[in-house]
Design a protein around this motif. Sequence first.
Motif, PDB file in Angstrom:
ATOM      1  N   ASP A   1       0.837  -1.201   0.000  1.00  0.00           N
ATOM      2  CA  ASP A   1       0.000   0.000   0.000  1.00  0.00           C
ATOM      3  C   ASP A   1       0.874   1.254   0.000  1.00  0.00           C
ATOM      4  OD1 ASP A   1      -2.289   1.548  -0.027  1.00  0.00           O
ATOM      5  OD2 ASP A   1      -2.550   1.500   2.133  1.00  0.00           O
ATOM      6  N   PHE A   2       1.697   1.366  -1.053  1.00  0.00           N
ATOM      7  CA  PHE A   2       2.639   2.474  -1.190  1.00  0.00           C
ATOM      8  C   PHE A   2       1.969   3.710  -1.770  1.00  0.00           C
ATOM      9  CE2 PHE A   2       5.130  -1.420  -1.558  1.00  0.00           C
ATOM     10  CZ  PHE A   2       6.111  -1.195  -0.612  1.00  0.00           C
ATOM     11  N   LYS A   3       2.518   4.860  -1.438  1.00  0.00           N
ATOM     12  CA  LYS A   3       2.078   6.120  -2.026  1.00  0.00           C
ATOM     13  C   LYS A   3       2.680   6.207  -3.425  1.00  0.00           C
ATOM     14  CE  LYS A   3       2.345  11.108  -1.325  1.00  0.00           C
ATOM     15  NZ  LYS A   3       2.875  12.167  -0.478  1.00  0.00           N
ATOM     16  N   ILE A   4       1.897   6.634  -4.364  1.00  0.00           N
ATOM     17  CA  ILE A   4       2.388   6.796  -5.728  1.00  0.00           C
ATOM     18  C   ILE A   4       3.053   8.169  -5.843  1.00  0.00           C
ATOM     19  CG2 ILE A   4       1.784   6.836  -8.173  1.00  0.00           C
ATOM     20  CD1 ILE A   4       1.332   4.125  -6.819  1.00  0.00           C
ATOM     21  N   CYS A   5       4.347   8.172  -5.887  1.00  0.00           N
ATOM     22  CA  CYS A   5       5.098   9.428  -5.937  1.00  0.00           C
ATOM     23  C   CYS A   5       6.493   9.121  -6.452  1.00  0.00           C
ATOM     24  CB  CYS A   5       5.162  10.038  -4.536  1.00  0.00           C
ATOM     25  SG  CYS A   5       6.114  11.556  -4.413  1.00  0.00           S
ATOM     26  N   PRO A   6       6.625   8.666  -7.688  1.00  0.00           N
ATOM     27  CA  PRO A   6       7.950   8.266  -8.180  1.00  0.00           C
ATOM     28  C   PRO A   6       8.930   9.429  -8.188  1.00  0.00           C
ATOM     29  CG  PRO A   6       6.327   8.230  -9.958  1.00  0.00           C
ATOM     30  CD  PRO A   6       5.597   8.572  -8.705  1.00  0.00           C
TER      31      PRO A   6
END
Length: 142
Positions: A99-104
């Motif tokens: 459940d990672f934050k999407i922020c490459p």
Amino acid sequence: MRTLFVAILMALAVVSCKQDGQSIGVQENLVGKWVPTYELFDESTQKWNSIQTLVALPTYEFTADGKVLQNDKPAGDQDCCGFIGNKYSYKAGKITFSDFKICPNVSCYALNCDGWTVRKLEGDIMEVAQCQGGIMRYKKVK
């Protein structure tokens, strides 16, 4: 006979969810709030050294329902590189995040992190090999 078969299958399912006394998914000893002891393990000398920093290191909390908090907030929401997610599972001495934050972030791509390796989890002491942080020691808050 059918009831006995179903009971045996359920017992096997419960037993298969255990490995070396540790439940797969959530480890009871891991659940709780952990504060850093400001000690870092030096593998070359095989000794623990005190960290001299002016910056407060984060606290982590692992909940019984599989959530991870960093400084009392969802951990993944604070990690733009995707090393720590908002959820975790524990299996065979490894904490795996999800459940990672999407922020490459381009600078994050060079680092690979597949979770934390738990080197020690006894009583109120936890020692983990973190991806970019080395081997850190934490103490459980009571």
